[in-house]
Design a protein around this motif. Structure first.
Motif, PDB file in Angstrom:
ATOM      1  N   ALA A  56      37.790  56.619  72.189  1.00 19.11           N
ATOM      2  CA  ALA A  56      36.865  55.887  73.058  1.00 19.11           C
ATOM      3  C   ALA A  56      35.420  56.077  72.614  1.00 19.11           C
ATOM      4  O   ALA A  56      34.636  55.123  72.560  1.00 19.11           O
ATOM      5  N   THR A  57      35.061  57.290  72.264  1.00 17.50           N
ATOM      6  CA  THR A  57      33.709  57.563  71.780  1.00 17.50           C
ATOM      7  C   THR A  57      33.482  56.889  70.434  1.00 17.50           C
ATOM      8  O   THR A  57      32.416  56.308  70.199  1.00 17.50           O
ATOM      9  N   ALA A  58      34.471  56.941  69.554  1.00 18.21           N
ATOM     10  CA  ALA A  58      34.353  56.292  68.244  1.00 18.21           C
ATOM     11  C   ALA A  58      34.191  54.786  68.412  1.00 18.21           C
ATOM     12  O   ALA A  58      33.392  54.155  67.711  1.00 18.21           O
ATOM     13  N   ARG A  59      34.914  54.202  69.357  1.00 20.31           N
ATOM     14  CA  ARG A  59      34.807  52.753  69.621  1.00 20.31           C
ATOM     15  C   ARG A  59      33.407  52.418  70.119  1.00 20.31           C
ATOM     16  O   ARG A  59      32.806  51.427  69.723  1.00 20.31           O
ATOM     17  N   TRP A  60      32.885  53.243  71.013  1.00 23.51           N
ATOM     18  CA  TRP A  60      31.530  53.038  71.546  1.00 23.51           C
ATOM     19  C   TRP A  60      30.502  53.107  70.416  1.00 23.51           C
ATOM     20  O   TRP A  60      29.636  52.239  70.294  1.00 23.51           O
ATOM     21  N   ASP A  61      30.610  54.151  69.592  1.00 26.70           N
ATOM     22  CA  ASP A  61      29.666  54.333  68.494  1.00 26.70           C
ATOM     23  C   ASP A  61      29.744  53.175  67.491  1.00 26.70           C
ATOM     24  O   ASP A  61      28.716  52.638  67.074  1.00 26.70           O
ATOM     25  N   ALA A  62      30.959  52.803  67.127  1.00 33.41           N
ATOM     26  CA  ALA A  62      31.128  51.707  66.171  1.00 33.41           C
ATOM     27  C   ALA A  62      30.562  50.407  66.738  1.00 33.41           C
ATOM     28  O   ALA A  62      29.880  49.661  66.036  1.00 33.41           O
ATOM     29  N   GLY A  63      30.823  50.145  68.004  1.00 27.49           N
ATOM     30  CA  GLY A  63      30.312  48.932  68.629  1.00 27.49           C
ATOM     31  C   GLY A  63      28.796  48.890  68.658  1.00 27.49           C
ATOM     32  O   GLY A  63      28.187  47.850  68.412  1.00 27.49           O
ATOM     33  N   ALA A  64      28.174  50.024  68.948  1.00 30.10           N
ATOM     34  CA  ALA A  64      26.713  50.085  69.004  1.00 30.10           C
ATOM     35  C   ALA A  64      26.100  49.803  67.636  1.00 30.10           C
ATOM     36  O   ALA A  64      25.142  49.033  67.513  1.00 30.10           O
ATOM     37  N   VAL A  65      26.654  50.391  66.611  1.00 26.65           N
ATOM     38  CA  VAL A  65      26.102  50.219  65.257  1.00 26.65           C
ATOM     39  C   VAL A  65      26.440  48.843  64.699  1.00 26.65           C
ATOM     40  O   VAL A  65      25.568  48.137  64.179  1.00 26.65           O
ATOM     41  N   LEU A  66      27.693  48.433  64.812  1.00 27.21           N
ATOM     42  CA  LEU A  66      28.104  47.182  64.191  1.00 27.21           C
ATOM     43  C   LEU A  66      27.535  45.956  64.903  1.00 27.21           C
ATOM     44  O   LEU A  66      27.351  44.904  64.279  1.00 27.21           O
ATOM     45  N   ALA A  67      27.191  46.075  66.180  1.00 31.86           N
ATOM     46  CA  ALA A  67      26.506  44.973  66.868  1.00 31.86           C
ATOM     47  C   ALA A  67      25.148  44.724  66.227  1.00 31.86           C
ATOM     48  O   ALA A  67      24.733  43.581  66.027  1.00 31.86           O
ATOM     49  N   VAL A  68      24.464  45.786  65.865  1.00 37.89           N
ATOM     50  CA  VAL A  68      23.164  45.656  65.202  1.00 37.89           C
ATOM     51  C   VAL A  68      23.359  45.156  63.770  1.00 37.89           C
ATOM     52  O   VAL A  68      22.615  44.288  63.300  1.00 37.89           O
ATOM     53  N   VAL A  69      24.362  45.658  63.084  1.00 38.68           N
ATOM     54  CA  VAL A  69      24.654  45.201  61.721  1.00 38.68           C
ATOM     55  C   VAL A  69      24.944  43.702  61.721  1.00 38.68           C
ATOM     56  O   VAL A  69      24.498  42.979  60.820  1.00 38.68           O
ATOM     57  N   SER A  70      25.636  43.216  62.733  1.00 39.08           N
ATOM     58  CA  SER A  70      25.945  41.782  62.781  1.00 39.08           C
ATOM     59  C   SER A  70      24.681  40.940  62.878  1.00 39.08           C
ATOM     60  O   SER A  70      24.597  39.865  62.289  1.00 39.08           O
ATOM     61  N   ARG A  71      23.675  41.426  63.589  1.00 38.27           N
ATOM     62  CA  ARG A  71      22.404  40.699  63.689  1.00 38.27           C
ATOM     63  C   ARG A  71      21.672  40.679  62.355  1.00 38.27           C
ATOM     64  O   ARG A  71      21.062  39.688  61.980  1.00 38.27           O
ATOM     65  N   VAL A  72      21.719  41.802  61.656  1.00 40.05           N
ATOM     66  CA  VAL A  72      21.042  41.900  60.360  1.00 40.05           C
ATOM     67  C   VAL A  72      21.779  41.047  59.322  1.00 40.05           C
ATOM     68  O   VAL A  72      21.156  40.376  58.498  1.00 40.05           O
ATOM     69  N   ALA A  73      23.098  41.064  59.360  1.00 34.19           N
ATOM     70  CA  ALA A  73      23.898  40.344  58.369  1.00 34.19           C
ATOM     71  C   ALA A  73      23.777  38.837  58.532  1.00 34.19           C
ATOM     72  O   ALA A  73      23.746  38.107  57.543  1.00 34.19           O
ATOM     73  N   GLY A  74      23.735  38.373  59.762  1.00 31.51           N
ATOM     74  CA  GLY A  74      23.730  36.939  60.012  1.00 31.51           C
ATOM     75  C   GLY A  74      25.153  36.406  60.087  1.00 31.51           C
ATOM     76  O   GLY A  74      26.101  37.046  59.638  1.00 31.51           O
ATOM     77  N   PRO A  75      25.320  35.215  60.655  1.00 30.02           N
ATOM     78  CA  PRO A  75      26.669  34.692  60.915  1.00 30.02           C
ATOM     79  C   PRO A  75      27.495  34.393  59.668  1.00 30.02           C
ATOM     80  O   PRO A  75      28.698  34.628  59.662  1.00 30.02           O
TER      81      PRO A  75
END
Length: 147
Positions: free
Chosen positions: A98-117
């Motif tokens: 659960a903690t790993a999912r939270w951490d991954a979601g927090a980081v990868l949500a930001v990565v998705s913005r930087v990467a673009g669609p």
């Protein structure tokens, strides 16, 4: 529907400090140090899963410090599913899934913005199923191995 063509809007360049603050906000981490630790850990683990041109292009879009974290690990010989990635991240950090999912979601949500669609769609096409949700995307198709 992440593999549908989309207009390619100009991406805002994000500094490492800005990215770190976004991760801190997304994950509700109490300190910058904790947010940075999580970001480096998740990017390192994710970097083991991303290969080829997608890895290079993603590293190119990230701030230098984040790109170094992403590319600090040798890519894995066998890619994990999204759930396998979370279990592996939990095992490596000594935390719960659960903690790993939270951490991954927090980081990868930001990565998705930087990467673009467009780049995000390419990355997701080359990964096993289950990663789209980690990026805050719906996974609307069955995963088919990359050709």
């Amino acid at each position: 529907m992440y593999d549908q063509p989309r207009p390619n809007p100009a991406l805002a360049v994000m500094t490492f400090d800005q990215m770190l603050e976004r991760v801190r906000y997304e994950g509700a981490y109490p300190t910058r140090e904790r947010a940075e630790e999580v970001m480096r850990t998740v990017l390192g683990a994710f970097g083991r899963q991303v290969t080829g041109d997608e890895r290079v292009d993603l590293a190119h879009r990230l701030p230098v410090e984040a790109a170094l974290a992403l590319t600090s690990q040798v890519p894995a010989t066998e890619q994990l599913t999204g759930w396998g990635f979370i279990k592996d991240l939990a095992a490596r950090t000594g935390g719960s899934p659960a903690t790993a999912r939270w951490d991954a979601g927090a980081v990868l949500a930001v990565v998705s913005r930087v990467a673009g669609p467009d780049l995000l769609a390419r990355v997701l096409r080359h990964l096993p199923g289950g990663y789209a949700l980690l990026f805050g995307q719906a996974e609307l198709r069955q995963h088919q191995p990359a050709a």
